[in-house]
Write a protein that holds these residues in place. Sequence first.
Motif, mmCIF file in Angstrom:
data_model
loop_
_atom_site.group_PDB
_atom_site.id
_atom_site.type_symbol
_atom_site.label_atom_id
_atom_site.label_comp_id
_atom_site.label_asym_id
_atom_site.label_seq_id
_atom_site.Cartn_x
_atom_site.Cartn_y
_atom_site.Cartn_z
ATOM 1 N N LYS A 104 24.052 18.961 0.269
ATOM 2 C CA LYS A 104 24.251 17.686 0.932
ATOM 3 C C LYS A 104 25.553 17.741 1.722
ATOM 4 N N THR A 105 25.563 17.026 2.807
ATOM 5 C CA THR A 105 26.799 16.948 3.566
ATOM 6 C C THR A 105 27.718 15.948 2.901
ATOM 7 N N LYS A 106 28.940 15.898 3.328
ATOM 8 C CA LYS A 106 29.926 15.031 2.719
ATOM 9 C C LYS A 106 29.538 13.558 2.862
ATOM 10 N N SER A 107 28.988 13.204 4.025
ATOM 11 C CA SER A 107 28.624 11.802 4.238
ATOM 12 C C SER A 107 27.469 11.384 3.335
ATOM 13 N N GLN A 108 26.540 12.306 3.074
ATOM 14 C CA GLN A 108 25.414 11.981 2.210
ATOM 15 C C GLN A 108 25.857 11.876 0.754
ATOM 16 N N SER A 109 26.730 12.769 0.326
ATOM 17 C CA SER A 109 27.121 12.789 -1.077
ATOM 18 C C SER A 109 28.094 11.661 -1.400
ATOM 19 N N SER A 110 28.890 11.231 -0.460
ATOM 20 C CA SER A 110 29.886 10.207 -0.752
ATOM 21 C C SER A 110 29.246 8.845 -0.978
ATOM 22 N N THR A 111 28.110 8.564 -0.353
ATOM 23 C CA THR A 111 27.467 7.258 -0.530
ATOM 24 C C THR A 111 26.937 7.107 -1.940
ATOM 25 N N GLY A 112 26.382 8.137 -2.494
ATOM 26 C CA GLY A 112 25.833 8.065 -3.840
ATOM 27 C C GLY A 112 26.901 8.141 -4.907
ATOM 28 N N GLU A 113 27.973 8.815 -4.668
ATOM 29 C CA GLU A 113 29.012 8.993 -5.667
ATOM 30 C C GLU A 113 29.931 7.786 -5.774
ATOM 31 N N ASP A 114 29.978 6.949 -4.784
ATOM 32 C CA ASP A 114 30.858 5.794 -4.825
ATOM 33 C C ASP A 114 30.471 4.864 -5.969
ATOM 34 N N LYS A 115 29.192 4.772 -6.280
ATOM 35 C CA LYS A 115 28.723 3.898 -7.336
ATOM 36 C C LYS A 115 29.064 4.476 -8.705
ATOM 37 N N LYS A 116 29.160 5.800 -8.820
ATOM 38 C CA LYS A 116 29.395 6.450 -10.100
ATOM 39 C C LYS A 116 30.876 6.515 -10.455
ATOM 40 N N ARG A 117 31.742 6.336 -9.507
ATOM 41 C CA ARG A 117 33.172 6.475 -9.775
ATOM 42 C C ARG A 117 33.686 5.334 -10.638
ATOM 43 N N LYS A 118 34.660 5.684 -11.455
ATOM 44 C CA LYS A 118 35.326 4.670 -12.259
ATOM 45 C C LYS A 118 36.329 3.949 -11.365
ATOM 46 N N PRO A 119 36.669 2.750 -11.705
ATOM 47 C CA PRO A 119 37.675 2.054 -10.900
ATOM 48 C C PRO A 119 38.988 2.822 -10.942
ATOM 49 N N ALA A 120 39.671 2.821 -9.836
ATOM 50 C CA ALA A 120 40.913 3.573 -9.737
ATOM 51 C C ALA A 120 41.962 2.958 -10.649
ATOM 52 N N LYS A 121 42.725 3.810 -11.309
ATOM 53 C CA LYS A 121 43.780 3.362 -12.202
ATOM 54 C C LYS A 121 44.975 2.983 -11.340
ATOM 55 N N GLY A 122 45.661 1.945 -11.678
ATOM 56 C CA GLY A 122 46.815 1.501 -10.912
ATOM 57 C C GLY A 122 47.965 2.478 -11.032
ATOM 58 N N SER A 123 48.953 2.312 -10.212
ATOM 59 C CA SER A 123 50.105 3.204 -10.260
ATOM 60 C C SER A 123 50.921 2.928 -11.515
ATOM 61 N N GLN A 124 51.901 3.773 -11.816
ATOM 62 C CA GLN A 124 52.689 3.630 -13.033
ATOM 63 C C GLN A 124 53.475 2.328 -12.993
ATOM 64 N N GLY A 125 53.980 1.957 -11.831
ATOM 65 C CA GLY A 125 54.733 0.709 -11.724
ATOM 66 C C GLY A 125 53.868 -0.490 -12.019
ATOM 67 N N VAL A 126 52.639 -0.496 -11.535
ATOM 68 C CA VAL A 126 51.716 -1.604 -11.795
ATOM 69 C C VAL A 126 51.380 -1.663 -13.274
ATOM 70 N N GLU A 127 51.172 -0.523 -13.899
ATOM 71 C CA GLU A 127 50.847 -0.486 -15.330
ATOM 72 C C GLU A 127 52.006 -1.007 -16.167
ATOM 73 N N LYS A 128 53.250 -0.696 -15.797
ATOM 74 C CA LYS A 128 54.418 -1.182 -16.540
ATOM 75 C C LYS A 128 54.546 -2.696 -16.393
ATOM 76 N N LEU A 129 54.248 -3.206 -15.204
ATOM 77 C CA LEU A 129 54.359 -4.639 -14.999
ATOM 78 C C LEU A 129 53.288 -5.399 -15.783
ATOM 79 N N LYS A 130 52.136 -4.783 -16.001
ATOM 80 C CA LYS A 130 51.080 -5.430 -16.751
ATOM 81 C C LYS A 130 51.470 -5.595 -18.208
ATOM 82 N N LYS A 131 52.240 -4.668 -18.748
ATOM 83 C CA LYS A 131 52.630 -4.697 -20.172
ATOM 84 C C LYS A 131 53.731 -5.654 -20.340
#
Length: 131
Positions: A104-131
């Motif tokens: 598959k080309t990159k454009s074909q594979s990226s459409t299907g994989e977007d649904k499978k990805r986990k939500p991106a983890k925030g940066s370390q600064g954002v995580e510290k502020l949440k705590k």
Amino acid sequence: MSQTRVLDYLRSKVARLSAPEVLEISKSTIRDLAKDGLMEDGKEDLLQAGRLRAACDLLGQYLSSELRGLLVKSYDFTALDAHLKTIMDEAAAAIPVNTKGGKKTKSQSSTGEDKKRKPAKGSQGVEKLKK
């Protein structure tokens, strides 16, 4: 000045620029002519037409689009255009066409994989502020 007089003057400049001694100073122009297959033996007429076109293009950078069009139309580049078209057709035919579903080309594979990805983890600064 009249348009015919200007055109005659520009044609004299193109003739001077298309001379092999002048045009072959530029290595990139020589590479372009060779890439188009014009530097091979037996293609002297096409090489001269290629030199004329290169000189027109070089001079045309400093002209208005109207004058550039008149200058190019004053020459007959039909044989050169036909030669370049056959080269492009041969190059297009040489590119293999992938009829199988293979990789598959990159454009074909990226459409299907977007649904499978986990939500991106925030940066370390954002995580510290949440705590």
